[in-house]
Design a protein around this motif. Structure first.
Motif, PDB file in Angstrom:
ATOM      1  N   LYS A 125       0.822  -1.217   0.000  1.00  0.00           N
ATOM      2  CA  LYS A 125       0.000   0.000   0.000  1.00  0.00           C
ATOM      3  C   LYS A 125       0.853   1.263   0.000  1.00  0.00           C
ATOM      4  CE  LYS A 125      -4.269  -1.610   2.070  1.00  0.00           C
ATOM      5  NZ  LYS A 125      -5.244  -1.414   3.148  1.00  0.00           N
ATOM      6  N   ASP A 126       1.936   1.266   0.762  1.00  0.00           N
ATOM      7  CA  ASP A 126       2.782   2.460   0.845  1.00  0.00           C
ATOM      8  C   ASP A 126       3.481   2.766  -0.474  1.00  0.00           C
ATOM      9  OD1 ASP A 126       2.069   2.854   3.497  1.00  0.00           O
ATOM     10  OD2 ASP A 126       3.823   1.781   4.276  1.00  0.00           O
ATOM     11  N   THR A 127       4.045   1.732  -1.135  1.00  0.00           N
ATOM     12  CA  THR A 127       4.746   2.002  -2.398  1.00  0.00           C
ATOM     13  C   THR A 127       3.764   2.379  -3.505  1.00  0.00           C
ATOM     14  OG1 THR A 127       4.779  -0.362  -2.946  1.00  0.00           O
ATOM     15  CG2 THR A 127       6.765   0.564  -1.895  1.00  0.00           C
TER      16      THR A 127
ATOM     17  N   SER B 176       0.816   3.906  -3.039  1.00  0.00           N
ATOM     18  CA  SER B 176       0.379   5.265  -2.716  1.00  0.00           C
ATOM     19  C   SER B 176       1.437   6.287  -3.108  1.00  0.00           C
ATOM     20  CB  SER B 176       0.072   5.405  -1.225  1.00  0.00           C
ATOM     21  OG  SER B 176      -1.052   4.670  -0.873  1.00  0.00           O
ATOM     22  N   ASP B 177       2.695   5.972  -2.791  1.00  0.00           N
ATOM     23  CA  ASP B 177       3.782   6.896  -3.131  1.00  0.00           C
ATOM     24  C   ASP B 177       3.916   7.051  -4.644  1.00  0.00           C
ATOM     25  OD1 ASP B 177       6.026   8.590  -2.221  1.00  0.00           O
ATOM     26  OD2 ASP B 177       7.246   7.077  -3.255  1.00  0.00           O
TER      27      ASP B 177
END
Length: 121
Positions: free
Chosen positions: A9-11, A13-14
């Motif tokens: 999710k973080d990568t 989103s980034d």
């Protein structure tokens, strides 16, 4: 090389934050003609507010903010104000806090947002 990328999710989103706000190649931002120094800028913004340039885009996910392909370094206490700026495309003088001024000044110099029209030179 692609198999080494860890997708979570973080990568995602980034990646989306950078990609979706990246200006098209034909879009340019104009720095202010008569650039204010930091103190003058702080004084004018605290009296009149700022407006997002028509070509600028701010997207956010949780506490991460992206503007024109770049990450904005936002203080955690200012998240709600930056969300308001992203959604309403302007901040009134009443919304301006000292903790916002550093990032606001950088964006002003880059032409990402401008002083409200009543003070624009």
């Amino acid at each position: 090389m692609l198999s080494q990328i860890v997708w979570n999710k973080d990568t995602v989103s980034d990646f989306l934050g950078h990609y979706l706000t990246e200006p098209k190649p034909h879009v340019f931002y104009d720095s202010p003609d008569d650039e204010l120094d930091e103190d003058e800028f702080a004084n004018e913004v605290s009296r009149h507010g700022v407006e997002l340039d028509r070509k600028s885009l701010i997207l956010f996910h949780q506490e991460m903010f992206y503007c024109n392909g770049e990450v904005l370094e936002i203080e955690p206490a200012d998240v709600a104000v930056w969300q308001q700026f992203a959604n309403q495309r302007h901040l009134s003088a009443a919304d301006i806090r000292p903790s916002l001024l550093g990032v606001l000044y950088e964006g002003y110099l880059d032409g990402y947002w401008h002083l409200s029209p009543s003070v624009a030179k």
